[in-house]
Scaffold this motif. Structure first.
Motif, PDB file in Angstrom:
ATOM      1  N   GLU A  92      14.397   9.804  20.199  1.00  0.00           N
ATOM      2  CA  GLU A  92      13.573   9.546  21.378  1.00  0.00           C
ATOM      3  C   GLU A  92      12.271   8.816  21.026  1.00  0.00           C
ATOM      4  O   GLU A  92      11.683   8.165  21.883  1.00  0.00           O
ATOM      5  N   GLN A  93      11.826   8.936  19.794  1.00  0.00           N
ATOM      6  CA  GLN A  93      10.591   8.268  19.354  1.00  0.00           C
ATOM      7  C   GLN A  93      10.894   7.493  18.084  1.00  0.00           C
ATOM      8  O   GLN A  93      11.231   8.076  17.047  1.00  0.00           O
ATOM      9  N   VAL A  94      10.766   6.177  18.153  1.00  0.00           N
ATOM     10  CA  VAL A  94      11.046   5.316  17.001  1.00  0.00           C
ATOM     11  C   VAL A  94       9.807   4.476  16.718  1.00  0.00           C
ATOM     12  O   VAL A  94       9.519   3.522  17.449  1.00  0.00           O
ATOM     13  N   PRO A  95       9.038   4.792  15.697  1.00  0.00           N
ATOM     14  CA  PRO A  95       7.826   4.004  15.390  1.00  0.00           C
ATOM     15  C   PRO A  95       8.149   2.550  15.091  1.00  0.00           C
ATOM     16  O   PRO A  95       9.268   2.206  14.693  1.00  0.00           O
ATOM     17  N   TRP A  96       7.144   1.703  15.283  1.00  0.00           N
ATOM     18  CA  TRP A  96       7.263   0.258  15.078  1.00  0.00           C
ATOM     19  C   TRP A  96       6.387  -0.152  13.896  1.00  0.00           C
ATOM     20  O   TRP A  96       5.255   0.315  13.758  1.00  0.00           O
ATOM     21  N   ILE A  97       6.921  -1.033  13.038  1.00  0.00           N
ATOM     22  CA  ILE A  97       6.210  -1.495  11.846  1.00  0.00           C
ATOM     23  C   ILE A  97       6.249  -3.010  11.794  1.00  0.00           C
ATOM     24  O   ILE A  97       7.277  -3.631  12.089  1.00  0.00           O
ATOM     25  N   SER A  98       5.143  -3.613  11.392  1.00  0.00           N
ATOM     26  CA  SER A  98       5.097  -5.050  11.131  1.00  0.00           C
ATOM     27  C   SER A  98       4.292  -5.277   9.862  1.00  0.00           C
ATOM     28  O   SER A  98       3.222  -4.682   9.684  1.00  0.00           O
ATOM     29  N   SER A  99       4.816  -6.100   8.970  1.00  0.00           N
ATOM     30  CA  SER A  99       4.145  -6.309   7.690  1.00  0.00           C
ATOM     31  C   SER A  99       4.073  -7.775   7.332  1.00  0.00           C
ATOM     32  O   SER A  99       5.019  -8.532   7.528  1.00  0.00           O
ATOM     33  N   SER A 100       2.915  -8.174   6.806  1.00  0.00           N
ATOM     34  CA  SER A 100       2.755  -9.489   6.193  1.00  0.00           C
ATOM     35  C   SER A 100       1.988  -9.345   4.886  1.00  0.00           C
ATOM     36  O   SER A 100       1.211 -10.212   4.513  1.00  0.00           O
ATOM     37  N   LEU A 101       2.189  -8.198   4.212  1.00  0.00           N
ATOM     38  CA  LEU A 101       1.486  -7.964   2.954  1.00  0.00           C
ATOM     39  C   LEU A 101       1.812  -9.071   1.954  1.00  0.00           C
ATOM     40  O   LEU A 101       2.970  -9.392   1.725  1.00  0.00           O
ATOM     41  N   ALA A 102       0.770  -9.618   1.370  1.00  0.00           N
ATOM     42  CA  ALA A 102       0.939 -10.703   0.407  1.00  0.00           C
ATOM     43  C   ALA A 102       0.640 -10.228  -1.012  1.00  0.00           C
ATOM     44  O   ALA A 102       0.695 -11.011  -1.948  1.00  0.00           O
ATOM     45  N   GLU A 103       0.290  -8.966  -1.171  1.00  0.00           N
ATOM     46  CA  GLU A 103       0.089  -8.401  -2.488  1.00  0.00           C
ATOM     47  C   GLU A 103       0.589  -6.972  -2.471  1.00  0.00           C
ATOM     48  O   GLU A 103       0.840  -6.390  -1.415  1.00  0.00           O
ATOM     49  N   ASP A 104       0.791  -6.390  -3.644  1.00  0.00           N
ATOM     50  CA  ASP A 104       1.376  -5.067  -3.762  1.00  0.00           C
ATOM     51  C   ASP A 104       0.331  -3.988  -3.514  1.00  0.00           C
ATOM     52  O   ASP A 104      -0.826  -4.115  -3.912  1.00  0.00           O
ATOM     53  N   PHE A 105       0.750  -2.913  -2.834  1.00  0.00           N
ATOM     54  CA  PHE A 105      -0.190  -1.839  -2.539  1.00  0.00           C
ATOM     55  C   PHE A 105       0.545  -0.515  -2.361  1.00  0.00           C
ATOM     56  O   PHE A 105       1.637  -0.462  -1.788  1.00  0.00           O
ATOM     57  N   SER A 106      -0.071   0.554  -2.859  1.00  0.00           N
ATOM     58  CA  SER A 106       0.412   1.912  -2.645  1.00  0.00           C
ATOM     59  C   SER A 106      -0.754   2.769  -2.179  1.00  0.00           C
ATOM     60  O   SER A 106      -1.903   2.550  -2.574  1.00  0.00           O
ATOM     61  N   PHE A 107      -0.469   3.750  -1.323  1.00  0.00           N
ATOM     62  CA  PHE A 107      -1.524   4.657  -0.884  1.00  0.00           C
ATOM     63  C   PHE A 107      -2.067   5.472  -2.054  1.00  0.00           C
ATOM     64  O   PHE A 107      -3.249   5.829  -2.077  1.00  0.00           O
ATOM     65  N   ILE A 108      -1.220   5.778  -3.011  1.00  0.00           N
ATOM     66  CA  ILE A 108      -1.644   6.549  -4.180  1.00  0.00           C
ATOM     67  C   ILE A 108      -2.036   5.584  -5.289  1.00  0.00           C
ATOM     68  O   ILE A 108      -1.205   4.820  -5.776  1.00  0.00           O
ATOM     69  N   PRO A 109      -3.299   5.574  -5.719  1.00  0.00           N
ATOM     70  CA  PRO A 109      -3.751   4.603  -6.724  1.00  0.00           C
ATOM     71  C   PRO A 109      -2.970   4.748  -8.033  1.00  0.00           C
ATOM     72  O   PRO A 109      -2.566   5.832  -8.431  1.00  0.00           O
TER      73      PRO A 109
END
Length: 481
Positions: A234-251
């Motif tokens: 019933e709930q489907v989140p939406w994502i859009s990405s144009s990341l041009a470099e690598d990234f993680s939330f955890i350093p």
């Protein structure tokens, strides 16, 4: 500079992204977290936003973000908070926005709503709301390398019954290169609060952020899967990405090999005609003689054709926004809004031929759509179809005099075609309306230098670069140096 920033999305062929940014590793991570729950126009305060904002802020702090949190912010307070975030941005740094509250789409943009917004018409949305595209564009102009927006605002809001014509939920965001955006629900859809103290979206988001060795895209994709399963679809989140470099939330997360992309479009794109750069164009329908650049000035103008890029399926047909819009067009080929939005996305990814085709369809359905006319003008300018581009810009300005985006686009048309005096006039007019329009400032600098006003031109160029470090590359991508 809404149009320019929107079309700066780089074409990225890597599917899996990992953290390697020097700025991110040394701790240049900044976040603004906002939870708005007490809207006077709502029947009761929202239960989830404050708790969600506090939990997200705490998790981001554990991951090395410098976090500012705001609760129940007025319009002035939200703008000041964003201004503080802009002021902290350093070149290459990571910037993150989390917003939980009410959001409204208007004029094909998503707006974050302060608690004191007085909304009775769609014009009030644009006056009192905070445009997500504008925020991301400003972060980009300040030099942020990675820009992330997590928006939990796909709620049925108390303002919609006041509009004659209303579009529920949020709209696709067309953002600068290096941006990752996630909505808690699908485009143009709404969800109800679940009655608990935390939203399902944030519960799943925090669960996945804490998983080590995940990249940002993978973290959000796992969040989407978790929300979809927990809500039984019933709930489907939406994502859009144009990341041009690598990234993680955890350093410090180690890099993984990217997945190679070798697929090509099933239908080869058709190239647009490219007239000679020295083609003399008429500024606007009138009896006045068009400006003709002197031979020595024409020789000094360096015009380059923009690079031709392939458009792999993974970046186009499999793009979540394009997939959603294409599905809408399968159901209704005359969905003018879907054609316009898909054209924007195609253009932002460098697929100008496909973008122009969609804008053609949009304008066929609504010949007075000045936004589509302006976008087609821009796309045709980039591909070198200058005569047709000028016609589009002139028509947009006939329909909406002093339309700043069309003035900016027509300035680029004139600059590329060698009519530098006309270019200066257009950029001047645009800057009178919006003095911070960096594309007009930089373009005027180039035009002034080619007119012989070197000192004035250099000053404009320096000021534009100070406002947007990427502006020179942007113009190079247009084929103008």
């Amino acid at each position: 500079m809404r149009i320019r920033l929107a079309l700066l999305l780089a074409f990225t062929i890597s599917v899996t992204l990992v953290a390697s940014s020097d700025a991110a590793d040394r701790g240049d991570r900044f976040a603004l977290v906002i939870g708005n729950s007490k809207y006077p126009d709502a029947e009761a305060p929202l239960k989830e936003p404050i708790n969600d904002a506090r939990d997200v802020a705490a998790e981001l702090k554990r991951n090395g973000f410098n976090v500012e949190i705001g609760e129940n912010l007025s319009g002035d307070a939200m703008r000041r908070a964003f201004d503080r975030l802009y002021g902290r941005i350093k070149p290459g740094s990571v910037s993150l926005i989390f917003f939980s509250g009410f959001g409204i789409q208007s004029n094909r943009q998503s707006f974050l709503i302060p608690v004191d917004a007085q909304i009775w018409t769609e014009a009030d949305v644009r006056r009192d709301g905070i445009s997500l595209e504008t925020v991301l564009g400003e972060l980009n102009s300040r030099g942020a390398g990675v820009k992330i927006a997590l928006v939990d605002a796909s709620r049925r809001n108390p303002f919609e019954r006041r509009f004659r014509s209303f579009s529920a939920g949020l709209a696709p965001v067309i953002a600068p290169n290096g941006t990752l955006v996630m909505y808690s629900a699908a485009l143009s859809s709404v969800i109800s609060d679940n009655g608990s103290d935390h939203s399902l979206f944030v519960q799943q988001l925090l669960k996945e952020i804490r998983v080590p060795e995940l990249m940002a895209e993978e973290t959000l994709n796992r969040t989407r899967v978790g929300v979809t399963r927990a809500s039984a679809g019933e709930q489907v989140p939406w994502i859009s990405s144009s990341l041009a470099e690598d990234f993680s939330f955890i350093p410090g997360t180690a890099a993984r090999p990217p997945v190679p992309v070798i697929a090509a479009l099933s239908t080869p794109p058709q190239s647009s005609p490219s007239p000679s750069p020295s083609l003399v164009l008429q500024q606007s329908p009138s009896s006045a003689k068009p400006e003709v650049p002197p031979a020595d000035e024409q020789a000094a103008i360096k015009i380059e054709k923009p690079p031709v890029v392939a458009h792999p399926v993974v970046a186009l047909a499999d793009d979540p926004t394009i997939r959603n819009l294409t599905a809408r067009l399968v159901d209704n080929p005359d969905d003018q809004n879907a054609l316009y939005r898909r054209g924007q996305v195609y253009a932002s990814k460098g697929a100008y031929d496909l973008a122009i085709k969609d804008f053609d369809g949009s304008i066929r359905l609504n010949p007075k759509d000045v936004e589509a006319l302006n976008y087609r003008c821009w796309a045709r300018t980039v591909t070198g179809d200058l005569k047709a581009a000028l016609k589009d810009c002139n028509e947009a300005l006939r329909l909406r005099p002093n339309f700043v985006d069309a003035l900016d686009s027509r300035g680029l048309v004139n600059l590329k075609s060698g009519m530098t005096k006309n270019a200066v006039a257009d950029f001047d007019a645009a800057l009178k309306i919006n003095p911070r329009l960096t594309s007009s400032l930089y373009g005027r600098g180039l035009a002034k230098k080619r007119n012989g006003a070197t000192a004035e031109g250099d000053l404009d160029i320096a000021n534009a670069k100070a406002m947007d470090p990427n502006i020179a590359k942007e113009y190079a991508d247009y084929g103008v140096r």
